[in-house]
Each structure stands twice: as C-alpha cells, then as structure tokens.
Design a protein around this motif. Structure first.
Motif, PDB file in Angstrom:
ATOM      1  N   ASP A   1       0.865  -1.178   0.000  1.00 26.35           N
ATOM      2  CA  ASP A   1       0.000   0.000   0.000  1.00 26.35           C
ATOM      3  C   ASP A   1       0.897   1.222   0.000  1.00 26.35           C
TER       4      ASP A   1
ATOM      5  N   CYS B   1       4.677   4.175   2.604  1.00 31.26           N
ATOM      6  CA  CYS B   1       4.473   2.883   1.943  1.00 31.26           C
ATOM      7  C   CYS B   1       4.535   1.782   2.997  1.00 31.26           C
ATOM      8  N   ARG B   2       3.584   0.840   2.932  1.00 30.29           N
ATOM      9  CA  ARG B   2       3.579  -0.317   3.825  1.00 30.29           C
ATOM     10  C   ARG B   2       3.581  -1.583   2.979  1.00 30.29           C
TER      11      ARG B   2
ATOM     12  N   ALA C   1       3.334  -5.973   3.332  1.00 32.38           N
ATOM     13  CA  ALA C   1       3.050  -7.142   4.165  1.00 32.38           C
ATOM     14  C   ALA C   1       3.431  -8.398   3.392  1.00 32.38           C
TER      15      ALA C   1
ATOM     16  N   ILE D   1       5.539  -7.126   8.472  1.00 30.38           N
ATOM     17  CA  ILE D   1       5.142  -5.857   7.871  1.00 30.38           C
ATOM     18  C   ILE D   1       6.324  -4.892   7.917  1.00 30.38           C
TER      19      ILE D   1
ATOM     20  N   LYS E   1       7.688  -0.732   6.662  1.00 27.67           N
ATOM     21  CA  LYS E   1       7.250   0.614   6.291  1.00 27.67           C
ATOM     22  C   LYS E   1       8.412   1.405   5.719  1.00 27.67           C
ATOM     23  N   SER E   2       8.058   2.385   4.869  1.00 28.17           N
ATOM     24  CA  SER E   2       9.078   3.280   4.316  1.00 28.17           C
ATOM     25  C   SER E   2       8.395   4.581   3.894  1.00 28.17           C
TER      26      SER E   2
ATOM     27  N   ALA F   1      10.428  -0.940   1.928  1.00 31.43           N
ATOM     28  CA  ALA F   1       9.339  -1.500   2.733  1.00 31.43           C
ATOM     29  C   ALA F   1       9.296  -3.018   2.594  1.00 31.43           C
TER      30      ALA F   1
ATOM     31  N   ALA G   1       9.786  -5.749   5.570  1.00 31.01           N
ATOM     32  CA  ALA G   1       8.788  -6.776   5.877  1.00 31.01           C
ATOM     33  C   ALA G   1       9.438  -8.153   5.944  1.00 31.01           C
TER      34      ALA G   1
ATOM     35  N   LEU H   1      -4.044  -2.103   3.115  1.00 30.38           N
ATOM     36  CA  LEU H   1      -2.974  -3.106   3.045  1.00 30.38           C
ATOM     37  C   LEU H   1      -3.563  -4.512   3.059  1.00 30.38           C
TER      38      LEU H   1
END
Length: 295
Positions: free
Chosen positions: A8, A14-15, A17, A28, A30-31, A50, A54, A274
C-alpha cells in the motif's frame, strides 16, 4: 516456499506485508512516499525498502523476494501508463500494480459489491459491481477533490477573508482563523500562496470542531461538502446497491451528516487498504481456478 506480498503506497508512506500463500501475514515493513506520479524513482526505492523491512521482520532471507508474487496499490497508478512503467522495473516473480483506490475498495468491502468514498486531503469515489470497478473524482486539489480536506481548508480561508472585508458575516470560526494568523489578512494570503494541499487540509478539523458548536459558517461549509459528496454518489453508486463505506481521514466525520437515504446504506470498512492488497494477491496468485481481478 514462495511468498505473497501486498503493498500500500501513497503520498505519505508505503507499507508492505509479506504473507504465506494463504494470506497469513508474516511480517510488515514501512518506508517513505510511494506516489509513482510524483516521483517514480523514489517510489520504487521506497517500495523495495518496505519490502525488505517486511522480510526482515518475518525472518525471511531477502533472496526470496525474487520468487515472491506481489500486488501493489499505489497512488498515481492510473495516470499515463505509470503502472506498466513501474511493473517493468520490479524484482518480484509476478506483480500486478493497481491504484491505491482499488486496494482500499477491496479492504473496505471484502468480496461484496458496493461503493467506497475515500475522503482525506482529497476525495475519490469507487464502486464495484461483480468484476466491474468504476472510478470517479480524485482529479487533484486544483481541479477536483470536492469534499476533501484541502478544499474545505481553502474555503475556510476564503470565508475568513470575506468576513474580514464584511462581504459575509463573521462567526467564532472565522474569528479563530484570524487569530491563528495574528489578525493579519496578509498572513492568510501569504500562507495560501505557498500552501500545498496537505497544508490546506490541516485547517479542515477546525470546521468540524466549530460545526459541533453550531457555528453557522462551519455548518454551511460542511453542508456544501456533503452536497458534493452526494452528487458523486448519485453519479457512481447504483441505486440498488446497499453497501457504502466512507474511509480516509475525514470519512467517518461525514457519516452522520449524509442524508438518510445514504446513511441507511453505511457499513464500517471491513479492513484497511494493506489487507485489501493482500487479499488481491491471494485472489490473483494463490487461488486456483479463480478469475484474476484487474483494476
């Protein structure tokens, strides 16, 4: 073992998974921003950051990224072939790039038909009827995004200056805005000249705050926004549909203000965007015999 990946990506972050083939989330990450219309190169780097985060969280070797199947929902994916340009540079075994709206729709509705309105800094309308997904709005702050926070914030500054010039009556709301800018209208003009959509959107909570106190200008502004949102719903939502979700930072704040005919159709979103990306990864890459979903 091969893995699935849901991503997402939007203007603020940005995430990612990573999941097993059944969609069970293992880690998970993130960035930063992943709007591929604003900066595709930076978006790609943040998508990869990201993803690696994860896999690290899940305790999976990064070498497995090359054999992973991914669904990405990204801001800017609908514009000028951006999704195909990015897809050609991704390191995954298979990938599908959707707009961030499509994964939000899937997350909010699951497999149900229905309509979603994303109301944050901007606004975007999506509806699904079977395999048909249609979009409306989301054209950006300068020429669209009616009902979104940026437009509300901009209108608030306009109303404040109209009250200052005695074109319109003032109210506690406009008085509060003037105080915020040291009672100097020139500071409002200077702010507006350089403000980005998010800066205007940062003023929107004031309107909801004062509407709760029955401020007449705040109430009129929110009624204007509700009218715009319902014009969009009239245009895109089939009359027979019975499922409507308002999501985004301002979505829940508008629920009680909708007219009864739309309020009766409201459902809380089932999941976030997400989760929607993960669900689409399962549908497209892990569910044998199911038709792929495109959008």
């Amino acid at each position: 073992m091969t893995y699935l990946l849901g991503i997402d990506g939007g203007g603020t972050g940005c995430r990612a998974a990573v999941t097993d083939r059944n969609g069970l989330v293992l880690g998970i990450g993130k960035s930063g921003s992943a709007n591929i219309m604003t900066d595709m190169d930076a978006a790609r780097l943040n998508i990869l950051d990201a993803t690696r985060a994860a896999f690290t969280t899940a305790g999976i070797d990064h070498a497995a990224i090359a054999s992973t199947d991914a669904v990405l929902g990204l801001a800017g994916a609908l514009i000028s072939g951006n999704s195909k340009k990015l897809q050609a540079t991704l390191p995954f075994r298979q990938s599908l790039v959707f707009s961030d709206g499509v994964i939000a729709l899937q997350g909010a509705l699951g497999d149900n038909d229905g309509t979603v309105v994303i109301i944050g800094t901007g606004s975007f309308f999506l509806t699904r009827d079977g395999n048909d997904i249609r979009f409306a709005g989301g054209w950006g702050f300068k020429v669209g995004d009616l009902g979104g926070g940026a437009r509300i914030g901009r209108d608030l500054l306009e109303e404040t200056l109209l009250a200052y010039d005695h074109f319109h009556p003032s109210s506690p709301l406009t008085d509060s805005v003037m105080a915020r800018f040291e009672n100097n209208p020139h500071r409002i003009v200077e702010f507006a000249h350089s403000a980005r959509p998010g800066d205007f959107g940062g003023l929107a909570p004031m309107v909801f705050e004062y509407a709760a106190k029955n401020d007449p200008i705040a109430l009129a502004m929110l009624q204007k926004s509700v009218t715009q949102i319902e014009e969009g719903l009239d245009a895109i939502m089939p009359s027979a549909q019975e499922r409507l979700s308002l999501i985004g930072g301002l979505g829940a704040l508008f629920e009680a203000r909708l007219s009864p005919r739309y309020r009766a159709k409201l459902h809380k979103p089932l999941n976030d965007a997400l989760t929607g990306a993960v669900q689409l990864a399962v549908k497209n890459f892990a569910s044998a015999g199911k038709e792929a979903v495109h959008g």
